[in-house]
Enzyme design. Sequence first.
Site, PDB file in Angstrom:
ATOM      1  N   GLY A  66       1.467   7.491  -2.462  1.00 36.54           N
ATOM      2  CA  GLY A  66       1.085   6.105  -2.239  1.00 36.54           C
ATOM      3  C   GLY A  66       0.967   5.817  -0.767  1.00 36.54           C
ATOM      4  N   ARG A  67       2.091   5.380  -0.171  1.00 38.98           N
ATOM      5  CA  ARG A  67       2.079   4.982   1.240  1.00 38.98           C
ATOM      6  C   ARG A  67       1.489   6.057   2.147  1.00 38.98           C
ATOM      7  NH1 ARG A  67       8.325   3.528   1.198  1.00 38.98           N
ATOM      8  NH2 ARG A  67       8.141   5.308  -0.239  1.00 38.98           N
ATOM      9  N   ARG A  78       2.799   4.517 -17.267  1.00 40.23           N
ATOM     10  CA  ARG A  78       3.744   4.542 -16.143  1.00 40.23           C
ATOM     11  C   ARG A  78       4.976   3.714 -16.479  1.00 40.23           C
ATOM     12  NH1 ARG A  78       3.521   3.135  -9.654  1.00 40.23           N
ATOM     13  NH2 ARG A  78       3.866   5.301  -9.121  1.00 40.23           N
ATOM     14  N   TYR A 115       7.258  -5.411 -14.676  1.00 38.85           N
ATOM     15  CA  TYR A 115       6.246  -6.330 -15.209  1.00 38.85           C
ATOM     16  C   TYR A 115       6.312  -6.409 -16.742  1.00 38.85           C
ATOM     17  CZ  TYR A 115       5.039  -6.222 -10.359  1.00 38.85           C
ATOM     18  OH  TYR A 115       5.124  -6.323  -8.987  1.00 38.85           O
ATOM     19  N   GLN A 131      -5.677   1.046 -13.576  1.00 42.25           N
ATOM     20  CA  GLN A 131      -4.327   0.669 -14.016  1.00 42.25           C
ATOM     21  C   GLN A 131      -4.360  -0.736 -14.626  1.00 42.25           C
ATOM     22  OE1 GLN A 131      -0.858  -0.288 -11.487  1.00 42.25           O
ATOM     23  NE2 GLN A 131       0.235   1.373 -12.527  1.00 42.25           N
TER      24      GLN A 131
HETATM   25  C1  LIG Z   1       1.077  -1.393  -1.012  1.00 38.20           C
HETATM   26  C2  LIG Z   1       1.660  -0.910  -2.329  1.00 38.20           C
HETATM   27  C3  LIG Z   1       1.187  -1.446  -3.510  1.00 38.20           C
HETATM   28  C4  LIG Z   1       1.656  -0.979  -4.748  1.00 38.20           C
HETATM   29  N1  LIG Z   1       1.090  -1.447  -5.907  1.00 38.20           N
HETATM   30  C5  LIG Z   1       1.389  -0.848  -7.089  1.00 38.20           C
HETATM   31  C6  LIG Z   1       0.667  -1.158  -8.268  1.00 38.20           C
HETATM   32  O1  LIG Z   1      -0.279  -1.965  -8.272  1.00 38.20           O
HETATM   33  N2  LIG Z   1       1.038  -0.530  -9.414  1.00 38.20           N
HETATM   34  C7  LIG Z   1       2.058   0.380  -9.468  1.00 38.20           C
HETATM   35  O2  LIG Z   1       2.356   0.929 -10.533  1.00 38.20           O
HETATM   36  N3  LIG Z   1       2.746   0.708  -8.343  1.00 38.20           N
HETATM   37  C8  LIG Z   1       2.430   0.140  -7.174  1.00 38.20           C
HETATM   38  N4  LIG Z   1       3.071   0.553  -6.018  1.00 38.20           N
HETATM   39  C9  LIG Z   1       4.074   1.650  -6.066  1.00 38.20           C
HETATM   40  C10 LIG Z   1       3.424   3.007  -5.721  1.00 38.20           C
HETATM   41  O3  LIG Z   1       2.510   3.405  -6.731  1.00 38.20           O
HETATM   42  C11 LIG Z   1       4.472   4.132  -5.559  1.00 38.20           C
HETATM   43  O4  LIG Z   1       5.169   4.328  -6.774  1.00 38.20           O
HETATM   44  C12 LIG Z   1       5.492   3.853  -4.452  1.00 38.20           C
HETATM   45  O5  LIG Z   1       4.863   3.348  -3.290  1.00 38.20           O
HETATM   46  C13 LIG Z   1       6.285   5.109  -4.080  1.00 38.20           C
HETATM   47  O6  LIG Z   1       5.422   6.163  -3.706  1.00 38.20           O
HETATM   48  P1  LIG Z   1       5.135   6.526  -2.153  1.00 38.20           P
HETATM   49  O7  LIG Z   1       6.465   6.871  -1.537  1.00 38.20           O
HETATM   50  O8  LIG Z   1       4.209   7.692  -2.235  1.00 38.20           O
HETATM   51  O9  LIG Z   1       4.519   5.330  -1.519  1.00 38.20           O
HETATM   52  C14 LIG Z   1       2.650   0.042  -4.783  1.00 38.20           C
HETATM   53  C15 LIG Z   1       3.153   0.537  -3.575  1.00 38.20           C
HETATM   54  C16 LIG Z   1       2.656   0.100  -2.365  1.00 38.20           C
HETATM   55  C17 LIG Z   1       3.184   0.729  -1.091  1.00 38.20           C
END
Ligand SMILES: Cc1cc2nc3c(=O)[nH]c(=O)nc-3n(C[C@H](O)[C@H](O)[C@H](O)COP(=O)(O)O)c2cc1C
Length: 374
Positions: free
Chosen positions: A320-321, A228, A176, A105
Amino acid sequence: MMNEKYAPLFTSFRFKNGIELKNRVVMAPMTNFSSNEDGTVTDEEIQYYERRSEGVGMVITACTNVTANGKGFPGEFAGDTDDMIPSLRRLASAIQAKGSKAILQIFHGGREVPPELVPNGDVVSASDIPSAEGKPVPRPLTSSEVESIIRDFGEATRRAIEAGYDGVEIHGANGYLIQQFFSSHANRREDQWGGSLEKRMAFPMAVVDAVQKAAAEHGDENFLVGYRFSPEEPTTPGITMADTLALVDALSAKNLDYLHVSLMDFWSEPRRGVEDTRPRIEIIKERAGDRVPVIGVGSIYTADDAIKAFETGVPLIALGRELIIDPDWVEKIEQGQESEIVTKIDNSKQQELVVPDPLWNAIINTPGWFPGVE
Ligand SMILES: Cc1cc2nc3c(=O)[nH]c(=O)nc-3n(C[C@H](O)[C@H](O)[C@H](O)COP(=O)(O)O)c2cc1C
């Protein structure tokens, strides 16, 4: 044995460029704050990815900055110089060795960067509008600086290719720099990079062009380029759902391999800009149509959540989480043990979950972010 109900998640998926994923589950990009000061990846970070790369079909890495003044987080790994190629390669190889595709990314933090992380504390953006009260007032980029950052996205793509990635994801989401140019909140320019909706799209589109050009010049025809974006901003002015649909049209005309909608809740509904009250993901997927596949994400915690999301017709879902909380999420469904999936972070399991200290500390010190941390 797998419950038949979930079998659709385990069919393979072929992108139009030929790359095939073994299933429909993707690891969402997540920053882990755990890289070295010099921008190289750490052993802890590699182990964290290895632990999560076996079940999913594709891993999108944490964001990496394409220029020094784009670094958005402490412990972010860098992609802004050729010296970083061995570090980038280490991460790609670790993911691929577990049988998953690796997508880098690529990112610039713009007005959201902490001043102490960038040279001379020089925080830059489209215009001099801070994202919120008390945040740094950014310095508007000159047009030659804008062009230089566009080239940097192309250069980071070349490095991703040299490092062996299967593709790059352009990070146009989460507030961003790329989103800042598209936003009527952050972008008040009156040159070629701002003013009308179309001109606010000029920077995102130029980044796509630079990345695709680098991919064509340096990669083989299989190299993936995804994009994205976040569908709306809460502020007025700010990105509306109507703006987003125009962006989806423009991106769909670019021959991208996928669009990825950044949401915390897969089922969230539009705030404004359209009459439609269906979930955003359905509206966006319909607009993209057959032109480009859409990845959905957001609070998909259980196997039933996943199949319900998949039934909207999105070809791929990202986690993600959930993959931090339960690195065996995919394997458990595959083995018919979906009832064993853990959906809350267990405070006592950092070692077993293989989460580096800086990420672990961020999680357990941020109430409301991860289920289980109140
Ligand atoms: C610890 C953490 C770091 C994240 N860092 C990024 C990132 O670097 N780039 C990005 O596009 N989204 C980032 N996100 C957002 C996740 O990609 C995702 O869209 C968001 O957590 C919702 O999905 P989930 O419910 O499956 O966690 C981050 C989320 C978390 C929890």
